[in-house]
Write an enzyme that holds these catalytic residues in place. Structure first.
Site, PDB file in Angstrom:
ATOM      1  N   CYS A 112      79.021  37.273  11.677  1.00 54.14           N
ATOM      2  CA  CYS A 112      80.327  37.917  11.865  1.00 54.14           C
ATOM      3  C   CYS A 112      80.312  39.402  11.500  1.00 54.14           C
ATOM      4  CB  CYS A 112      81.390  37.182  11.061  1.00 54.14           C
ATOM      5  SG  CYS A 112      81.437  35.432  11.420  1.00 54.14           S
ATOM      6  N   HIS A 251      87.301  41.774   9.913  1.00 51.06           N
ATOM      7  CA  HIS A 251      86.823  40.592  10.628  1.00 51.06           C
ATOM      8  C   HIS A 251      87.942  39.554  10.580  1.00 51.06           C
ATOM      9  CE1 HIS A 251      84.686  37.166  11.899  1.00 51.06           C
ATOM     10  NE2 HIS A 251      84.514  36.649  10.711  1.00 51.06           N
ATOM     11  N   ASN A 281      88.488  32.911  15.006  1.00 49.64           N
ATOM     12  CA  ASN A 281      87.336  33.674  14.549  1.00 49.64           C
ATOM     13  C   ASN A 281      86.274  33.692  15.651  1.00 49.64           C
ATOM     14  OD1 ASN A 281      84.995  34.580  13.358  1.00 49.64           O
ATOM     15  ND2 ASN A 281      85.230  33.371  11.475  1.00 49.64           N
TER      16      ASN A 281
HETATM   17  O1  UT7 Z   1      83.294  34.404   9.643  1.00 44.06           O
HETATM   18  C1  UT7 Z   1      83.206  33.802   8.397  1.00 44.06           C
HETATM   19  C2  UT7 Z   1      83.656  32.416   8.601  1.00 44.06           C
HETATM   20  N1  UT7 Z   1      84.147  31.650   7.546  1.00 44.06           N
HETATM   21  C3  UT7 Z   1      85.258  31.849   6.849  1.00 44.06           C
HETATM   22  O2  UT7 Z   1      85.877  32.860   6.830  1.00 44.06           O
HETATM   23  C4  UT7 Z   1      85.700  30.657   6.066  1.00 44.06           C
HETATM   24  C5  UT7 Z   1      86.366  30.996   4.785  1.00 44.06           C
HETATM   25  N2  UT7 Z   1      87.058  29.838   4.270  1.00 44.06           N
HETATM   26  C6  UT7 Z   1      88.253  29.432   4.745  1.00 44.06           C
HETATM   27  O3  UT7 Z   1      88.816  30.073   5.636  1.00 44.06           O
HETATM   28  C7  UT7 Z   1      88.905  28.226   4.124  1.00 44.06           C
HETATM   29  O4  UT7 Z   1      88.127  27.792   3.024  1.00 44.06           O
HETATM   30  C8  UT7 Z   1      89.099  27.051   5.133  1.00 44.06           C
HETATM   31  C9  UT7 Z   1      90.174  27.427   6.151  1.00 44.06           C
HETATM   32  C10 UT7 Z   1      87.786  26.773   5.833  1.00 44.06           C
HETATM   33  C11 UT7 Z   1      89.541  25.785   4.387  1.00 44.06           C
HETATM   34  O5  UT7 Z   1      90.715  26.042   3.658  1.00 44.06           O
HETATM   35  P1  UT7 Z   1      90.827  25.476   2.167  1.00 44.06           P
HETATM   36  O6  UT7 Z   1      92.171  25.829   1.713  1.00 44.06           O
HETATM   37  O7  UT7 Z   1      89.664  26.044   1.401  1.00 44.06           O
HETATM   38  O8  UT7 Z   1      90.741  23.920   2.386  1.00 44.06           O
HETATM   39  P2  UT7 Z   1      89.648  22.890   1.808  1.00 44.06           P
HETATM   40  O9  UT7 Z   1      88.327  23.114   2.422  1.00 44.06           O
HETATM   41  O10 UT7 Z   1      89.754  22.867   0.317  1.00 44.06           O
HETATM   42  O11 UT7 Z   1      90.230  21.531   2.340  1.00 44.06           O
HETATM   43  C12 UT7 Z   1      91.452  20.994   1.840  1.00 44.06           C
HETATM   44  C13 UT7 Z   1      91.673  19.657   2.494  1.00 44.06           C
HETATM   45  C14 UT7 Z   1      90.500  18.704   2.374  1.00 44.06           C
HETATM   46  O12 UT7 Z   1      91.020  17.417   2.161  1.00 44.06           O
HETATM   47  P3  UT7 Z   1      91.077  16.772   0.696  1.00 44.06           P
HETATM   48  O13 UT7 Z   1      89.635  16.700   0.240  1.00 44.06           O
HETATM   49  O14 UT7 Z   1      91.909  17.703  -0.130  1.00 44.06           O
HETATM   50  O15 UT7 Z   1      91.701  15.446   0.931  1.00 44.06           O
HETATM   51  C15 UT7 Z   1      89.832  18.753   3.723  1.00 44.06           C
HETATM   52  O16 UT7 Z   1      89.172  17.569   4.059  1.00 44.06           O
HETATM   53  O17 UT7 Z   1      91.900  19.835   3.900  1.00 44.06           O
HETATM   54  C16 UT7 Z   1      91.026  18.940   4.629  1.00 44.06           C
HETATM   55  N3  UT7 Z   1      90.717  19.575   5.899  1.00 44.06           N
HETATM   56  C17 UT7 Z   1      91.528  19.476   6.967  1.00 44.06           C
HETATM   57  N4  UT7 Z   1      92.692  18.825   7.161  1.00 44.06           N
HETATM   58  C18 UT7 Z   1      93.274  18.943   8.366  1.00 44.06           C
HETATM   59  C19 UT7 Z   1      89.643  20.352   6.212  1.00 44.06           C
HETATM   60  N5  UT7 Z   1      89.748  20.760   7.493  1.00 44.06           N
HETATM   61  C20 UT7 Z   1      90.903  20.234   7.974  1.00 44.06           C
HETATM   62  C21 UT7 Z   1      91.558  20.307   9.219  1.00 44.06           C
HETATM   63  N6  UT7 Z   1      92.745  19.659   9.371  1.00 44.06           N
HETATM   64  N7  UT7 Z   1      91.074  21.019  10.252  1.00 44.06           N
END
Ligand code: UT7
Length: 326
Positions: A112, A251, A281
């Site tokens: 990215c 980004h 993204n």
């Molecule tokens: O170009 C660089 C690319 N990468 C990034 O910029 C990624 C940076 N990180 C992020 O943007 C965030 O960490 C995410 C958007 C990927 C995730 O957000 P989060 O607030 O950190 O959520 P999490 O990973 O802690 O997940 C929370 C919950 C989990 O469930 P439990 O364990 O709390 O029951 C996940 O399983 O959300 C669940 N989850 C979803 N639920 C519905 C993960 N993906 C999804 C989804 N829909 N698509």
């Protein structure tokens, strides 16, 4: 050393728009989760065009906008994580498609942060006199390397391409560049290529699927710190402060990352250009796509100072302080 400036931009995104609600039909997700966690509402997904085709369309628009003959392009640097082929480079495929037969062409792999690395590299060619007119592209068809069964990644990304043409100039448009990498965090955003599987390897090995995996929280924490640091570094040793900057073009990964960076920098969100709600993204394409959209929206005037800033797989990061001179 020569001065360098951006003389034209162009962009292209596939027609097919996929809204969050449509994704909830293929993975266990919802519009509410995706919008509240990332700010993304829709993304464009290729229905057959490959990365070089998106890149070619963006490049042709930039050439048209700048009224530049493809034969005047002597360098093409293309940033991508999703090339058409291992070889040739996607830059060579674009060269053939646009008829830029006088160009030296190569790809840059910095995920990215790719457009920042590519623009930095190309501007050094122009500064040293190795190139007079360079085409810099960020292009991705990430949809082909996403695991469409993994809701934690597939909802975040999209396909697109953006291009900028730079030239030797009287005035200086590329004021300062800052880049860095941290290979110890290689697994934070990961997409394997083929493993070593051949008749001379002992034991059975299976070929792996090349899908993106990500440690979302780790990347989030890294990004929230490295965006402000990169902005501060690129301003260092210049006569400018954050108050002189009209726009920061980050980004486009997650609105919450941008909010966290704004807070650390103690600046308002209105300084950041944001279009991740529409495209998701698109990795190396987010920044040039955003720049071209800003031009189309009439947001940039001659003399404006802007900072482009990114982070991504590698991990990689960087920023460029630009004076807009079109
Ligand atoms: O170009 C660089 C690319 N990468 C990034 O910029 C990624 C940076 N990180 C992020 O943007 C965030 O960490 C995410 C958007 C990927 C995730 O957000 P989060 O607030 O950190 O959520 P999490 O990973 O802690 O997940 C929370 C919950 C989990 O469930 P439990 O364990 O709390 O029951 C996940 O399983 O959300 C669940 N989850 C979803 N639920 C519905 C993960 N993906 C999804 C989804 N829909 N698509």
């Amino acid at each position: 050393m020569n001065n360098v400036k951006i003389v034209a931009t162009g962009s292209y995104a596939p027609e097919r728009s996929v809204k969050n609600s449509e994704l909830s039909l293929i993975v266990d997700t919802s519009d509410e989760w995706i919008s509240s966690r990332s700010g993304i509402k829709e993304r464009r997904i290729s229905t057959g065009e490959n990365t070089s085709e998106l890149a070619t369309k963006a490049a042709l628009k930039a050439l048209k906008n700048g009224n530049i003959d493809p034969l005047d392009i002597d360098l093409i640097v293309l940033a991508t994580t999703s090339p058409d082929t291992f070889t040739p480079s996607t830059a060579c495929l674009v060269q053939a498609a646009i008829g830029a037969e006088n160009a030296t062409c190569f790809d840059v792999s910095a995920a990215c942060s790719g457009f920042i690395f590519a623009l930095n590299t190309a501007s050094k060619f122009v500064m040293t006199g190795s190139s007079k007119t360079a085409l810099v592209i960020g292009a991705e068809v990430l949809s082909k390397i996403l695991n469409w069964e993994d809701r934690s990644t597939c909802v975040l990304f999209g396909d697109g391409a953006g291009a900028a043409i730079i030239q030797k100039s009287e005035e200086n448009g590329i004021i300062s560049c800052y880049t860095g990498s941290d290979g110890t965090k290689a697994k934070a955003i990961y997409c394997p290529a083929t493993g070593v599987v051949n008749p001379y390897v002992e034991g059975k090995k299976e070929r792996v699927n090349s899908f993106v995996s990500m440690q979302g929280k780790e990347v989030f924490k890294f990004a929230a710190k490295i965006i402000p640091k990169s902005v501060e570094e690129v301003l260092k040793d210049t006569k400018y402060t954050i108050e002189d900057i009209k726009y920061i073009v980050p980004h486009q990964a997650n609105i919450r990352i941008i909010e966290a960076a704004a807070k650390r920098l103690e600046i308002g969100m209105d300084k950041f250009f944001i279009n991740l709600d529409k495209y998701g993204n698109t990795s190396a394409a987010t920044i040039p796509l955003a720049l071209d959209e800003m031009v189309k929206d009439g947001l940039l005037e001659k003399g404006d100072k802007i900072i482009i800033v990114g982070f991504g797989g590698g991990l990689t990061y960087g920023a460029i302080l630009i004076e807009w001179l079109i």
